[in-house]
Design an enzyme around this catalytic site. Sequence first.
Site, PDB file in Angstrom:
ATOM      1  N   GLU A 111     -11.383  -3.511  -3.123  1.00  0.00           N
ATOM      2  CA  GLU A 111     -10.417  -2.477  -3.481  1.00  0.00           C
ATOM      3  C   GLU A 111     -10.187  -2.474  -4.995  1.00  0.00           C
ATOM      4  O   GLU A 111      -9.641  -3.435  -5.537  1.00  0.00           O
ATOM      5  CB  GLU A 111      -9.094  -2.718  -2.753  1.00  0.00           C
ATOM      6  N   HIS A 137       0.810  -1.229   0.000  1.00  0.00           N
ATOM      7  CA  HIS A 137       0.000   0.000   0.000  1.00  0.00           C
ATOM      8  C   HIS A 137       0.843   1.279   0.000  1.00  0.00           C
ATOM      9  O   HIS A 137       0.397   2.318   0.473  1.00  0.00           O
ATOM     10  CB  HIS A 137      -0.973   0.010   1.171  1.00  0.00           C
ATOM     11  N   HIS A 167      -9.654   1.822   1.159  1.00  0.00           N
ATOM     12  CA  HIS A 167      -9.588   0.558   1.890  1.00  0.00           C
ATOM     13  C   HIS A 167     -10.721   0.432   2.913  1.00  0.00           C
ATOM     14  O   HIS A 167     -10.503  -0.074   4.020  1.00  0.00           O
ATOM     15  CB  HIS A 167      -8.228   0.401   2.573  1.00  0.00           C
TER      16      HIS A 167
END
Length: 356
Positions: free
Chosen positions: A319, A112, A183
Amino acid sequence: MTHMQQRPYERALATEPAADGRPAEVVVLTNRNGMRISIADTGATWLSCELPLADGMRDVVCGVADSAGFARQTAYFGATVGRFANRIAGGGFTLNGQFYPLACNEGTTCLHGGTDNFSHRRWQIRRRSADSVTFSLQSPDGDQGFPGNLSAEVTYQLTPENEVRLTYRTQTDKACPVSLTNHAYFNLAGENSGVKVTEGEMQIRADKRLGLNADNLPDGTLCPVAGTVFDLRARRPLSQGFMSEAAQQQAKGFDHAFVPDPALCDGKQTVAAYWSPAGDVCLEVATTMPCIQLYTGNYLGGQPGKHGDYQDYAGLALETQYFPDGPNYPHWPDAVRGISAAGEQRESVTVYRFVF
């Protein structure tokens, strides 16, 4: 936002200091139907999503109770993550003949966007109206190892059709992988219901998923879903066959990238839909991104929530993103790898539509 309107967790985040010493600024959006969402400038984080149901308001987005919980959680609750969503393996990536080592936060993997990724940053509120708010972030050249100065924006819009519409805009002055996503973890029975998300039903209109190696990293292959537990093309219970295959057992559930037909990824057609166990709420997802990661909250146990710690499978994430580890697979089409050219302006849209 007046104190009368604030929920306890919103009031806590708006008064207690965040990591940089200042409280979060919390924005609340409502529509004419009585639906209500809140977003914080810390991490451009989607804090809550309250639906006006027959039995009262139901919050269907997982989140934290206060600033201490915000600092302690490691689940990226509702955050805008980047520069590159999901995983980049091998300690970095090679682009135009140069290797760029990244800030790795999962062994030799950059998850991420790295150790100090965008979910930890304070975004600036650029524009706001009755139904939308736009956050922006400047990321300097070399940030977490990524090349180029990046300008990023995300707009949250709550529409009269009960859609939360997320629009991302990015531009970098050097070629660089860029893949922003949200998220949020959804539990359509209510984030405090104690109901496992695996009790709901799912449909993902994808014939293929990305193959994973033993470390749950993409192996460069596309796997047909037909005849496997990953075949979600027709609506079915997530619990059906759950953990019946090795590819799922090693991740403790779903944590896989599904690849719809590109023709479906127009930001209008539904690529994924999820139904509450009672069938009273449906979440439909449309996107312009080429894949969608389904994560069933396999490791949420012990994460701080709004009403005490969550358990595993307390929320699921959908996502939308470029292919995980795309920068390390030059044989994949450019359209899915997430490489932005120098000076290129990119825009993507993801829509979360709640039907109730």
